[in-house]
Design an enzyme around this catalytic site. Structure first.
Site: not given
Ligand SMILES: NC(=O)c1ccc[n+]([C@@H]2O[C@H](COP(=O)([O-])OP(=O)(O)OC[C@H]3O[C@@H](n4cnc5c(N)ncnc54)[C@H](OP(=O)(O)O)[C@@H]3O)[C@@H](O)[C@H]2O)c1
Length: 295
Positions: A97, A173, A242
């Site tokens: 997102t 989204k 965010k």
């Molecule tokens: N969780 C949900 O229910 C959901 C649903 C729909 C959409 N989304 C969207 O999907 C995306 C991922 O969500 P998530 O829940 O999986 O988040 P998350 O668990 O916080 O994972 C974030 C990922 O991004 C990486 N990352 C963060 N900062 C970085 C940087 N500066 N350089 C390189 N890698 C970086 C993290 O690496 P590290 O492992 O090293 O921290 C991790 O792999 C987001 O945009 C979120 O809004 C989430």
């Protein structure tokens, strides 16, 4: 054997998605900033690489599922990014997102190099990702969207296309997430009202979710807000904040007053100020209870 796909970002969402691609027979080259999170995938046959640039093959497909714009910029246009590696015919399938602005910037970057940007953000939490039940919204060049369709079919239960503009699916989204937070705030207020009148939160939530609000957002988030289970996070509140910023930025660019989004943004800010960044974003409901003198 299906083609090799690059995958960047193995967080709450990326890890189950990558597992599903392996199960579907794709060969995966994966990168995660914290390499330890890739251990289970590597055991199942994924190739773990040390830089985002190393996931890309010329003309190949790379999926990103990273936290936000800053992360996406780092893994694409940063020093070790894959933005120069994709090359002619390559497709960046961007599933995080993120803002319309970064989508437009990356689309222009790839267009100049014969590659393509396909926006494919998703609705559904980590459990839906694991069960291949994500809803995917796409936008971008037609040929590139057709090429990645089998990959998306391995990740979700349905694809909805919003045309050629790189930012369109991202706007859909964030608009959808605005609706979800609105529903969470409304449910927290309604359940708290009931609670203060001696009615069990779970009882009103269950009745409404079976009848006039029988849809996944009210059923699933309603249960969490009724039970006040705000941890562990499936979607971190920091990322929800965010998304409210993305809503307000898009609203400001298009001159669309969204007073309710501003209120919800303040709810998120307040939760962040109270140290709740790593709770689930349903924890906006905690503030509703606090305001009513219940916590
Ligand atoms: N969780 C949900 O229910 C959901 C649903 C729909 C959409 N989304 C969207 O999907 C995306 C991922 O969500 P998530 O829940 O999986 O988040 P998350 O668990 O916080 O994972 C974030 C990922 O991004 C990486 N990352 C963060 N900062 C970085 C940087 N500066 N350089 C390189 N890698 C970086 C993290 O690496 P590290 O492992 O090293 O921290 C991790 O792999 C987001 O945009 C979120 O809004 C989430």
């Amino acid at each position: 054997m299906s083609e090799a796909v690059g995958f960047v970002g193995l967080g709450h969402m990326g890890l189950p998605m990558a597992h599903n691609l392996l199960r579907a027979g794709y060969r995966l080259r994966v990168y995660n900033r914290t390499p330890a999170k890739a251990a289970a995938l590597a055991e199942q046959g994924a190739e773990l690489v040390g830089r985002p640039a190393d996931v890309a093959a010329p003309g190949g497909i790379v999926i990103t599922m990273v936290a936000n714009d800053q992360a996406l910029e780092a893994v694409t246009l940063g020093a070790d990014g894959f933005g120069e590696q994709l090359g002619p015919g390559g497709v960046h399938l961007s599933m995080s997102t993120v803002s319309p602005a970064i989508a437009q910037r990356l689309a222009a970057h790839y267009q100049a190099r014969g590659a393509a940007y396909v926006a494919a953000p998703v609705f559904g939490r980590p459990d839906a990702a694991a069960a291949r039940k994500l809803w995917v919204c796409t936008s971008g060049p037609q040929a590139a969207k057709e090429r990645v369709r089998p990959v998306l079919d391995a990740l979700g239960q349905g694809i909805f296309d919003f045309g050629a503009a790189p930012e369109a699916a991202h706007v859909v989204k964030v608009a959808g997430n605005f609706l979800i937070v609105s529903a969470m705030e409304a449910m927290a207020e309604a359940f708290t009202l009931a609670e203060k009148h001696g009615i069990e939160r779970g009882q009103i939530a269950s009745m409404l979710a079976q009848t006039i609000f029988a849809c996944p957002i009210y059923q699933n988030y309603g249960k969490m807000i009724a039970e006040e289970t705000y941890a562990p996070a499936g979607f971190r509140l920091a990322l929800g904040a965010k998304d409210l910023n993305l809503v307000l930025d898009a609203a400001s660019t298009a001159r669309v007053p969204m007073p309710f989004a501003s209120l919800l943004h303040d709810r998120m800010l307040s939760a962040l100020a109270k140290g709740r960044a790593d709770m689930d974003w349903t924890a906006v409901g905690l503030a509703v209870s606090e305001d009513a003198g219940l916590k």
